[in-house]
Design an enzyme around this catalytic site. Structure first.
Site, PDB file in Angstrom:
ATOM      1  N   ASP A 101      30.650   0.226  -1.557  1.00  0.00           N
ATOM      2  CA  ASP A 101      30.303   0.983   0.214  1.00  0.00           C
ATOM      3  C   ASP A 101      31.312   1.224   1.682  1.00  0.00           C
ATOM      4  O   ASP A 101      30.589   0.563   2.509  1.00  0.00           O
ATOM      5  CB  ASP A 101      28.923   1.057   0.563  1.00  0.00           C
ATOM      6  CG  ASP A 101      28.318   1.856   1.379  1.00  0.00           C
ATOM      7  OD1 ASP A 101      28.775   3.367   1.378  1.00  0.00           O
ATOM      8  OD2 ASP A 101      26.617   1.571   2.251  1.00  0.00           O
ATOM      9  N   ARG A 108       1.022  -1.680   0.170  1.00  0.00           N
ATOM     10  CA  ARG A 108      -0.019  -0.233  -0.380  1.00  0.00           C
ATOM     11  C   ARG A 108       0.793   1.320   0.280  1.00  0.00           C
ATOM     12  O   ARG A 108       0.065   2.591  -0.612  1.00  0.00           O
ATOM     13  CB  ARG A 108      -0.742   0.289   1.201  1.00  0.00           C
ATOM     14  CG  ARG A 108      -1.939  -1.193   0.937  1.00  0.00           C
ATOM     15  CD  ARG A 108      -3.408  -0.797   2.122  1.00  0.00           C
ATOM     16  NE  ARG A 108      -4.459  -2.385   2.732  1.00  0.00           N
ATOM     17  CZ  ARG A 108      -3.751  -2.785   2.642  1.00  0.00           C
ATOM     18  NH1 ARG A 108      -3.225  -3.151   3.621  1.00  0.00           N
ATOM     19  NH2 ARG A 108      -5.110  -4.079   2.732  1.00  0.00           N
TER      20      ARG A 108
END
Length: 403
Positions: A287, A240
């Protein structure tokens, strides 16, 4: 009688010929190909049927049974070899560079960690000199303009909203060498800062963000082109509330960074990103922090201490203790994992480790693929895709033992 002088002809550029290997080219794999290197550049890439006269007088290296791929391009790395780019110490910064070069990264962007603006400006001054000397491909400011809700390994007390005037201060401190800046676009000043970066020719990256789907879309429309380590330090996909991940994956204007170390991402999520974004929109990064290429132990990351256990780096103490703090990854391991664990093809992996980041950084005219006229930046892998050789600008960083 005038003295007779013996004049020796000037020696030409040294020529190296690499023979017998499979060669990863933009058009596909070449079996038993040959690469001619002269004066630090590739002068030719041939199939097995090429004229062998160019081998005469050259340093011939037989790489039969090996794979040659372009040198890796890491657009997001903080440290390695026990050193950190945040130290602002030129010698320590070069330790980082040399560590990752030995693992195949022939071009890299130095990433900073959140700190006071004055300290980041000081670091940028040192790193800018290394860019100008050709040791680095640019500077990436990761923080301080990121979300406190998604700060990860960044010190919360040093974060600030992305005021465009502060963004400009860091760009000025980099003297034209800033390549990228990570911004949480939902923060006050976020969209204005993204526009400023885009107008300045600096990559605006969406990351360490708590933004919604709509806010991420607005950032893309404002000029953002990269997702800083997609999935990490941002809301997960929701049915949602799709959040930034959906917006960043679906938009063709965005290239997504992925940390392929087996810790930051489940293989299924990496494969999802590759399927959705396509090969040309994925850039593998490390990273990496100071422990890359080193043993377990304690290492600095900006103003914080990191504890590395079994190769996983986590903040040692303070309000973000336990948070994953970058990685100990090197790009040769990322390559091997991509092919052997994730099921990517060699071509897909080369694109993610070399061609795509080189294009993003605007250096694809000289590196990122194996083609005549480009720098002789290349990596030699064995049958198990383990690194056995590295060449940068025609010089061996790691010479294959069989050579």
């Amino acid at each position: 009688m005038a003295q007779q002088l013996s004049v020796q002809p000037a020696a030409g550029p040294r020529r190296t010929v690499l023979t017998g290997a499979r060669i990863a080219r933009p058009s596909g794999l070449v079996e038993r190909g040959r690469i001619i290197v002269e004066g630090g550049r590739i002068t030719a890439v041939h199939s097995r049927d090429a004229d062998l006269t160019e081998d005469r007088g050259a340093d011939a290296v037989d790489l039969t049974g090996h794979l040659v791929v372009p040198g890796f391009v890491d657009m997001h790395v903080h440290g390695g070899g026990g050193g950190s780019f945040s130290s602002a110490d030129p010698g320590e910064c070069m330790t980082v560079v040399e560590t990752h070069r030995r693992h195949g990264t022939t071009s890299m962007v130095a990433s900073t960690v959140t700190g006071e603006l004055s300290e980041l400006a000081r670091q940028a001054g040192v790193l800018a000199e290394l860019v100008q000397q050709g040791e680095l491909a640019g500077i990436h400011f990761e923080g301080p303009f990121i979300s406190p809700q998604r700060c990860g390994a960044h010190q919360p007390g040093l974060l600030r909203d992305p005021d465009p005037s502060d963004v400009r201060k860091l760009l000025d401190a980099a003297h034209g060498t800033a390549a990228m800046m990570t911004v949480a676009p939902e923060l006050p000043g976020g969209l204005a800062s993204v526009r400023l970066l885009a107008d300045a020719g600096v990559i605006a990256a969406v990351g360490h963000t708590d933004s919604s789907y709509d806010a991420a879309r607005q950032a893309i429309d404002a000029g953002a082109t990269v997702a800083t380590h997609l999935f990490n330090a941002m809301p997960p996909l929701g049915h949602r509330a799709p959040g930034p991940v959906a917006a960043l994956l679906e938009d063709e204007r965005i290239t997504v960074e992925l940390i392929n170390d087996g810790t930051h991402l489940h293989p299924a999520m990496l494969q999802l990103a590759v399927r959705e974004a396509g090969g040309g929109r994925v850039a593998f990064i490390t990273d990496a922090m100071g422990a890359a290429g080193m043993d377990d132990g304690r290492y600095p990351l900006g103003p914080m201490q990191v504890e590395v256990r079994e190769g996983v780096a986590r903040i040692a103490d303070g309000p973000t203790a336990g948070s994953i703090a970058g990685s100990t990854l090197t790009l040769d391991r990322a390559f091997q994992r991509a092919v052997l664990v994730d099921g990517l093809t060699v071509d897909q992996t080369v694109q993610a480790l070399s061609a795509t980041p080189a294009r993003l950084l605007g250096i694809d005219d000289r590196t990122g693929s194996l083609a005549a006229g480009k720098d002789a930046d290349l990596v030699v892998l064995d049958a198990a895709f383990a690194l056995v050789g590295v060449m940068r600008r025609g010089e061996w960083v790691v010479r294959p033992q069989s050579a």
